[in-house]
Motif scaffolding. Structure first.
Motif, PDB file in Angstrom:
ATOM      1  N   ALA A   1       1.419  -1.036   0.003  1.00 50.82           N
ATOM      2  CA  ALA A   1      -0.305  -0.398  -0.103  1.00 50.82           C
ATOM      3  C   ALA A   1       0.460   1.199  -0.035  1.00 50.82           C
ATOM      4  CB  ALA A   1      -0.591  -0.118   0.734  1.00 50.82           C
ATOM      5  N   GLY A   2       0.348   2.350  -0.723  1.00 59.47           N
ATOM      6  CA  GLY A   2       0.545   3.584  -0.447  1.00 59.47           C
ATOM      7  C   GLY A   2       1.687   3.961  -2.043  1.00 59.47           C
ATOM      8  N   ARG A   3       2.150   5.054  -1.882  1.00 59.75           N
ATOM      9  CA  ARG A   3       2.505   5.910  -2.667  1.00 59.75           C
ATOM     10  C   ARG A   3       3.940   6.739  -2.794  1.00 59.75           C
ATOM     11  NH1 ARG A   3       2.093  10.679  -4.444  1.00 59.75           N
ATOM     12  NH2 ARG A   3       0.078  11.901  -2.912  1.00 59.75           N
ATOM     13  N   THR A   4       4.706   7.113  -3.786  1.00 58.12           N
ATOM     14  CA  THR A   4       5.647   7.448  -3.538  1.00 58.12           C
ATOM     15  C   THR A   4       5.495   9.140  -3.504  1.00 58.12           C
ATOM     16  OG1 THR A   4       5.819   7.574  -5.657  1.00 58.12           O
ATOM     17  CG2 THR A   4       7.172   5.919  -4.741  1.00 58.12           C
ATOM     18  N   VAL A   5       5.958   9.678  -2.633  1.00 54.96           N
ATOM     19  CA  VAL A   5       5.927  11.181  -2.785  1.00 54.96           C
ATOM     20  C   VAL A   5       6.922  12.199  -3.010  1.00 54.96           C
ATOM     21  CG1 VAL A   5       4.789  13.267  -1.084  1.00 54.96           C
ATOM     22  CG2 VAL A   5       3.802  10.911  -1.105  1.00 54.96           C
ATOM     23  N   LEU A   6       7.141  12.880  -3.788  1.00 49.19           N
ATOM     24  CA  LEU A   6       7.926  13.971  -4.974  1.00 49.19           C
ATOM     25  C   LEU A   6       7.617  14.845  -3.917  1.00 49.19           C
ATOM     26  CD1 LEU A   6       8.547  11.851  -7.430  1.00 49.19           C
ATOM     27  CD2 LEU A   6       9.557  11.404  -5.225  1.00 49.19           C
ATOM     28  N   ASP A   7       6.606  15.307  -3.968  1.00 51.94           N
ATOM     29  CA  ASP A   7       6.413  16.779  -3.566  1.00 51.94           C
ATOM     30  C   ASP A   7       7.740  17.890  -2.679  1.00 51.94           C
ATOM     31  OD1 ASP A   7       4.399  16.447  -6.075  1.00 51.94           O
ATOM     32  OD2 ASP A   7       2.894  16.187  -3.703  1.00 51.94           O
ATOM     33  N   ASP A   8       7.211  18.980  -3.113  1.00 46.93           N
ATOM     34  CA  ASP A   8       8.295  19.642  -1.729  1.00 46.93           C
ATOM     35  C   ASP A   8       7.556  19.872  -0.528  1.00 46.93           C
ATOM     36  OD1 ASP A   8      10.156  20.261  -3.410  1.00 46.93           O
ATOM     37  OD2 ASP A   8       9.537  22.361  -4.155  1.00 46.93           O
ATOM     38  N   GLU A   9       5.916  20.164  -0.983  1.00 48.10           N
ATOM     39  CA  GLU A   9       5.394  20.329   0.464  1.00 48.10           C
ATOM     40  C   GLU A   9       5.083  18.995   1.683  1.00 48.10           C
ATOM     41  OE1 GLU A   9       0.441  20.529   1.543  1.00 48.10           O
ATOM     42  OE2 GLU A   9       0.696  20.810  -0.483  1.00 48.10           O
ATOM     43  N   GLY A  10       5.066  18.871   3.012  1.00 47.78           N
ATOM     44  CA  GLY A  10       5.671  18.394   3.662  1.00 47.78           C
ATOM     45  C   GLY A  10       7.030  17.812   3.828  1.00 47.78           C
TER      46      GLY A  10
END
Length: 300
Positions: A96-105
């Motif tokens: 489960a889940g996904r990669t997160v490449l955003d600057d936010e957080g």
């Protein structure tokens, strides 16, 4: 493929997963006799050199990681020599889940990444993986157009030196935000959490500094040089141990940063596909130059 499913199961849907550079990834939705479903992931190397070696290493790593507490996929089957599949392939459980490449957080995610990497380095396998292989040499570095020539020349001189002595540890070898999955909708009070670490094909034995340096470079290119410099601090704050001397730490940081000079275009493309449209090859080159220059300033 079907022989690795349970009796009465069948593939009802396939979906291409994006973000990888060397392998094709597909999520397979498996229909169960009771009407429910479960997901598996098929990793396939199409006309890729060393595919058999990489799949054997990944299969070994996934087997080793079972029951360790490190959230990795479970191995279902592997066909490294394409004896049964059209191409060398590995079948594993879906996380489960996904990669997160955003600057936010990012301020919240960086300590989580650091703690996860410390946990990986704490593993003591009965059988060590092979020794790490350096991904660049002083003679193959590609200095970006318009880069600080003096800083790059000095950086290249750094990796002409013999590698510092180190105490070996179990390395992921490609630990970076693109290979870490997060729960993107946790309870409000809980905050984000890591649900998986994927792509164990380059598992190696070597200095913790090398894994830290690799994640640092990725963070610098994704989010700006300051985040690359910050990650080593976060790793130590999480209990990780790096080389004692600052010059030795910087050797590994510089070596990994320079390795990216040869594959900026390859690295930037999946980031753009993941939604970071501003990360053109040129933009990433400029960040790499700024990061390498910052490292050399720190050495100075």
């Amino acid at each position: 493929m079907s022989r690795h499913l349970e009796v009465g199961e069948r593939i009802v849907r396939t979906e291409a997963l994006h973000g990888g550079i060397t392998a094709e990834m597909r999520r397979l939705t498996i229909g169960r006799p009771d009407g429910g479903t479960r997901d598996l992931v098929l990793r396939t190397f199409v006309n890729v050199e060393h595919a058999e070696d990489w799949l054997n290493r990944e299969a070994g790593a996934l087997t080793l990681l079972t029951g360790t507490g490190v959230p990795a996929p479970g191995l279902v089957a592997v066909d490294p020599a394409a004896a049964h599949c059209e191409y060398p392939s590995l079948l594993m459980t879906h996380l489960a889940g996904r990669t997160v490449l955003d600057d936010e957080g990012l301020e919240t995610r960086v300590p989580l990444l650091a703690r996860q990497l410390v946990a990986i380095h704490a593993l003591r396998p009965a059988e060590r993986p092979r020794e790490y292989v350096a991904w660049t040499t002083a003679d193959t570095v590609v200095t970006p157009k318009g880069a600080d020539a003096a800083a790059w020349a000095a950086a290249i001189d750094v990796i002409r030196r013999p590698a510092p002595r180190y105490e070996g540890r179990f390395l992921h070898r490609d630990f970076q935000p693109g290979n870490v999955l997060f729960d993107v909708s946790p309870p409000e009070s809980a905050g984000p959490r890591i649900t998986g670490v994927v792509d164990w094909a380059a598992t190696s034995w070597g200095p913790t500094d090398l894994d830290v340096a690799h994640c640092s470079t990725n963070l610098a290119l994704l989010h700006g040089p300051a985040w690359g410099l910050r990650f080593a601090e976060a790793y130590e704050e999480a209990g990780g141990v790096l080389a004692a001397a600052a010059s030795e730490r910087l050797y590994w940081q510089v070596r990994d940063g320079l390795a990216f000079s040869e594959e900026v275009q390859l690295v930037a493309q999946p980031w753009r596909e993941a939604g970071r449209a501003e990360l053109t090859t040129r933009a990433v080159e400029e960040r790499l130059d700024a990061y390498v220059t910052a490292l050399m300033d720190a050495l100075g």
